[in-house]
Design an enzyme around this catalytic site. Structure first.
Site, PDB file in Angstrom:
ATOM      1  N   ARG A   1       0.384  -1.775   7.603  1.00  0.00           N
ATOM      2  CA  ARG A   1       0.942  -0.559   7.007  1.00  0.00           C
ATOM      3  C   ARG A   1       1.930   0.166   7.919  1.00  0.00           C
ATOM      4  O   ARG A   1       2.589   1.119   7.470  1.00  0.00           O
ATOM      5  CB  ARG A   1      -0.194   0.415   6.608  1.00  0.00           C
ATOM      6  CG  ARG A   1      -1.106  -0.126   5.512  1.00  0.00           C
ATOM      7  CD  ARG A   1      -1.900   0.995   4.839  1.00  0.00           C
ATOM      8  NE  ARG A   1      -1.037   1.898   4.080  1.00  0.00           N
ATOM      9  CZ  ARG A   1      -1.454   3.007   3.489  1.00  0.00           C
ATOM     10  NH1 ARG A   1      -2.730   3.351   3.564  1.00  0.00           N
ATOM     11  NH2 ARG A   1      -0.611   3.788   2.832  1.00  0.00           N
TER      12      ARG A   1
ATOM     13  N   HIS B   1     -11.324   7.592   4.735  1.00  0.00           N
ATOM     14  CA  HIS B   1     -10.380   8.708   4.908  1.00  0.00           C
ATOM     15  C   HIS B   1     -11.099   9.977   4.453  1.00  0.00           C
ATOM     16  O   HIS B   1     -11.858   9.934   3.470  1.00  0.00           O
ATOM     17  CB  HIS B   1      -9.155   8.565   3.989  1.00  0.00           C
ATOM     18  CG  HIS B   1      -8.051   7.738   4.541  1.00  0.00           C
ATOM     19  ND1 HIS B   1      -7.296   6.901   3.755  1.00  0.00           N
ATOM     20  CD2 HIS B   1      -7.541   7.631   5.789  1.00  0.00           C
ATOM     21  CE1 HIS B   1      -6.365   6.318   4.487  1.00  0.00           C
ATOM     22  NE2 HIS B   1      -6.497   6.747   5.734  1.00  0.00           N
TER      23      HIS B   1
ATOM     24  N   ASP C   1       0.817  -1.226   0.000  1.00  0.00           N
ATOM     25  CA  ASP C   1       0.000   0.000   0.000  1.00  0.00           C
ATOM     26  C   ASP C   1       0.847   1.270   0.000  1.00  0.00           C
ATOM     27  O   ASP C   1       0.304   2.374   0.107  1.00  0.00           O
ATOM     28  CB  ASP C   1      -0.899   0.030   1.251  1.00  0.00           C
ATOM     29  CG  ASP C   1      -2.263  -0.639   1.010  1.00  0.00           C
ATOM     30  OD1 ASP C   1      -2.719  -0.671  -0.147  1.00  0.00           O
ATOM     31  OD2 ASP C   1      -2.858  -1.103   1.998  1.00  0.00           O
TER      32      ASP C   1
ATOM     33  N   CYS D   1      -4.882   9.844  -3.002  1.00  0.00           N
ATOM     34  CA  CYS D   1      -4.181   8.896  -2.117  1.00  0.00           C
ATOM     35  C   CYS D   1      -2.741   8.687  -2.565  1.00  0.00           C
ATOM     36  O   CYS D   1      -1.857   8.435  -1.750  1.00  0.00           O
ATOM     37  CB  CYS D   1      -4.877   7.535  -2.124  1.00  0.00           C
ATOM     38  SG  CYS D   1      -6.572   7.582  -1.590  1.00  0.00           S
TER      39      CYS D   1
ATOM     40  N   ARG E   1     -10.020   6.116  11.110  1.00  0.00           N
ATOM     41  CA  ARG E   1      -8.562   5.982  11.217  1.00  0.00           C
ATOM     42  C   ARG E   1      -7.994   7.028  12.213  1.00  0.00           C
ATOM     43  O   ARG E   1      -7.756   6.726  13.358  1.00  0.00           O
ATOM     44  CB  ARG E   1      -7.908   6.130   9.837  1.00  0.00           C
ATOM     45  CG  ARG E   1      -8.437   5.140   8.766  1.00  0.00           C
ATOM     46  CD  ARG E   1      -7.729   3.818   8.803  1.00  0.00           C
ATOM     47  NE  ARG E   1      -8.222   2.856   7.843  1.00  0.00           N
ATOM     48  CZ  ARG E   1      -7.632   2.528   6.687  1.00  0.00           C
ATOM     49  NH1 ARG E   1      -6.519   3.122   6.326  1.00  0.00           N
ATOM     50  NH2 ARG E   1      -8.142   1.597   5.908  1.00  0.00           N
TER      51      ARG E   1
HETATM   52  C1  LIG Z   1      -6.919   9.065   0.599  1.00  0.00           C
HETATM   53  N1  LIG Z   1      -5.970   8.200   0.907  1.00  0.00           N
HETATM   54  C2  LIG Z   1      -4.640   8.642   1.088  1.00  0.00           C
HETATM   55  C3  LIG Z   1      -6.362   6.980   0.943  1.00  0.00           C
HETATM   56  N2  LIG Z   1      -7.541   6.747   0.918  1.00  0.00           N
HETATM   57  N3  LIG Z   1      -5.437   6.083   0.941  1.00  0.00           N
HETATM   58  C4  LIG Z   1      -5.637   4.858   0.383  1.00  0.00           C
HETATM   59  C5  LIG Z   1      -5.230   3.827   1.350  1.00  0.00           C
HETATM   60  C6  LIG Z   1      -5.541   2.465   0.870  1.00  0.00           C
HETATM   61  C7  LIG Z   1      -5.074   1.405   1.791  1.00  0.00           C
HETATM   62  N4  LIG Z   1      -5.401   0.138   1.248  1.00  0.00           N
HETATM   63  C8  LIG Z   1      -5.690   1.567   3.179  1.00  0.00           C
HETATM   64  O1  LIG Z   1      -6.788   1.092   3.394  1.00  0.00           O
HETATM   65  O2  LIG Z   1      -5.051   2.142   4.052  1.00  0.00           O
END
Ligand SMILES: CN(C)C(=N)NCCC[C@H](N)C(=O)O
Length: 271
Positions: free
Chosen positions: A95, A169, A70, A263, A140
């Protein structure tokens, strides 16, 4: 309505999807048995990087780390404002090692990096927008991290509660068009947060759920050009009607991991 929009040159940090994969599922978009075409992901990502260069922006890259599929989602690695950097602390164990890789890049680039004490997923949830840093929570980034961001960056954070797991997010549900205005999907927010957004941005562009699910709110604007998912057709039209120049870039392969244009893009805001 303003018809001539002014672009500002930006510096973006990207991470090539050399090790991109979907090996775990930490958001509703991810299917571990879905299959990923890495060559296509690389080609789409290269188009994104080239688009930024063609628009006159600077593109830096951080070296991708094997085993961190990721890491292409560079926006999560930090948030920067006025040359100050708040690093990341990831929610998902898978991550967590990315944080050190982004921290090392910023240090090597000459920035002091403050590492957060609680979960803080960089620009994924902390979106500088003019006089404020809009700060998402609910899935998150924690409220404590909002406070840490405010203390470090010296700019008021405005906490916004996300309620729909598809928009986990903040930057999947909202993006800054310029220093004065934003575009967002109201259905991704709690009633109180919707009211706050209405109050702060009475002229905001509002997107449909369909455009939001097409990653339309995961766009990057330089104040004039908006690099946007072509699948968000209604939003593309709306942007044009408001004097912005939509620049479609398709990152469909990266959508499989729950990420899009924004992202993949960390804006480095120097002093
Ligand atoms: C808006 N941004 C930065 C994001 N949405 N990031 C994508 C993250 C994807 C990852 N699989 C996760 O779930 O963390």
């Amino acid at each position: 309505m303003k018809t001539s929009r002014v672009a500002r040159r930006r510096r973006y940090l990207l991470c090539e999807p050399r090790h991109f994969d979907v090996r775990y599922a930490i958001n509703p978009w991810m299917r571990v048995d879905g299959g990923v075409d890495r060559a296509l992901a690389l080609a789409q990502w290269t188009r994104l990087a080239d688009t930024y260069r063609e628009l006159g922006h600077t593109v830096d890259t951080v070296e991708p780390v094997p085993g961190l599929p990721d890491m292409v989602f560079a926006a999560n690695g930090a948030v920067t404002l006025g040359g100050r950097v708040l690093g990341a602390r990831f929610h998902a164990e898978e991550r967590r090692p990315e944080a050190a890789a982004f921290q090392a890049w910023f240090k090597a680039a000459g920035f002091d990096v403050h590492m957060p004490e609680t979960v803080s997923e960089g620009e994924g949830d902390l979106v500088p927008a003019g006089r404020w840093v809009l700060a998402g929570t609910g899935f998150r980034t924690t409220l404590t991290a909002h406070h840490e961001a405010q203390e470090l960056l010296g700019v008021p954070t405005v906490g916004l509660r996300l309620t729909d797991p598809y928009f986990y997010h903040l930057d999947t549900a909202l993006f800054a068009l310029d220093d004065e205005n934003v575009c967002y999907y109201p259905g991704a927010f709690s009633p109180g947060s919707r009211e706050v957004l209405r109050g702060l941005f009475p002229d905001a562009l509002l997107a449909t759920r369909e455009d939001a699910l097409a990653f339309g709110l995961n766009s990057v604007s330089d104040g004039r050009h908006v690099v946007v998912a072509p699948q968000a057709e209604g939003l593309v039209e709306q942007l044009s009607a408001h004097g912005y120049v939509p620049v479609p870039v398709d990152l469909s392969e990266l959508h499989k991991a729950g990420g899009g244009i924004k992202c993949c893009t960390q804006e480095v805001r120097s002093a």
